[in-house]
Scaffold this motif. Sequence first.
Motif, PDB file in Angstrom:
ATOM      1  N   SER A   1       0.843  -1.186   0.000  1.00 38.25           N
ATOM      2  CA  SER A   1       0.000   0.000   0.000  1.00 38.25           C
ATOM      3  C   SER A   1       0.882   1.241   0.000  1.00 38.25           C
ATOM      4  N   LEU A   2       0.290   2.355  -0.303  1.00 37.45           N
ATOM      5  CA  LEU A   2       1.029   3.621  -0.321  1.00 37.45           C
ATOM      6  C   LEU A   2       1.641   3.902   1.047  1.00 37.45           C
ATOM      7  N   LYS A   3       0.908   3.642   2.109  1.00 42.04           N
ATOM      8  CA  LYS A   3       1.404   3.868   3.472  1.00 42.04           C
ATOM      9  C   LYS A   3       2.586   2.943   3.781  1.00 42.04           C
TER      10      LYS A   3
ATOM     11  N   ARG B   1       4.642   1.575   1.566  1.00 41.44           N
ATOM     12  CA  ARG B   1       5.791   2.013   0.754  1.00 41.44           C
ATOM     13  C   ARG B   1       6.480   3.220   1.375  1.00 41.44           C
ATOM     14  N   ARG B   2       5.679   4.155   1.888  1.00 40.72           N
ATOM     15  CA  ARG B   2       6.265   5.346   2.537  1.00 40.72           C
ATOM     16  C   ARG B   2       7.044   4.944   3.785  1.00 40.72           C
ATOM     17  N   THR B   3       6.508   4.035   4.563  1.00 44.14           N
ATOM     18  CA  THR B   3       7.185   3.549   5.770  1.00 44.14           C
ATOM     19  C   THR B   3       8.483   2.847   5.397  1.00 44.14           C
TER      20      THR B   3
ATOM     21  N   TYR C   1      10.238   3.264   2.642  1.00 42.43           N
ATOM     22  CA  TYR C   1      11.143   4.295   2.133  1.00 42.43           C
ATOM     23  C   TYR C   1      11.797   5.050   3.291  1.00 42.43           C
ATOM     24  N   THR C   2      11.017   5.416   4.305  1.00 44.30           N
ATOM     25  CA  THR C   2      11.537   6.151   5.460  1.00 44.30           C
ATOM     26  C   THR C   2      12.566   5.310   6.223  1.00 44.30           C
TER      27      THR C   2
END
Length: 183
Positions: free
Chosen positions: A3-5, A7-9, A11-12
């Motif tokens: 999910s987008l969330k 992927r952001r996690t 990436y971070t």
Amino acid sequence: MLSLKARRTLYTVLLSVGIVIVALFIFRSFFYFPSTVYGESMAPTLEDQNKIIISRIGEINRFDEIVFHAPDQDASYVKRVIGVPGDTIEYKNDVLYVNGKKHKEPYLKEMKAAMQGDALFTNNFKLRDVIGENTIPDGYLFVMGDNRRNSKDSRMFGLIPQDSVIGEVKFRYYPIPQFGLTN
């Protein structure tokens, strides 16, 4: 698929790990780094297999413990700076004289106490007898191990170039009972 969330996690987390790795690389390359002592030439101050932290920053002074590229083999040595540029060095009756002044060496006390009879812990010598000059020239250091009877040092291989110094020993982190600043 993430999910987008997620992927952001991810990436971070990856970015944070990357930043930490780069920061550690820079810190180790330019400031401080770990090393291991091999041999007994600095005993009892530093002993075989001690784990130490070396600083690449700061000025090297007389009596500092340093790590440098060995002049006689492909290795690094740990020794104590005894003489800096402009110094005259003499050992007489187990007493160090730098520029004609007597200097105490408290880091040798334990080893000297173990000596028997009238034997000298550090044999008599003058700088001139070792390097052929009376004073240490600019750009060079005179180094000796604390275990004077079992140390390959400037008495054997001469002066070391200051640019061969890797850094100053600042801290011992192993063995745990000896954890802390070095002498």
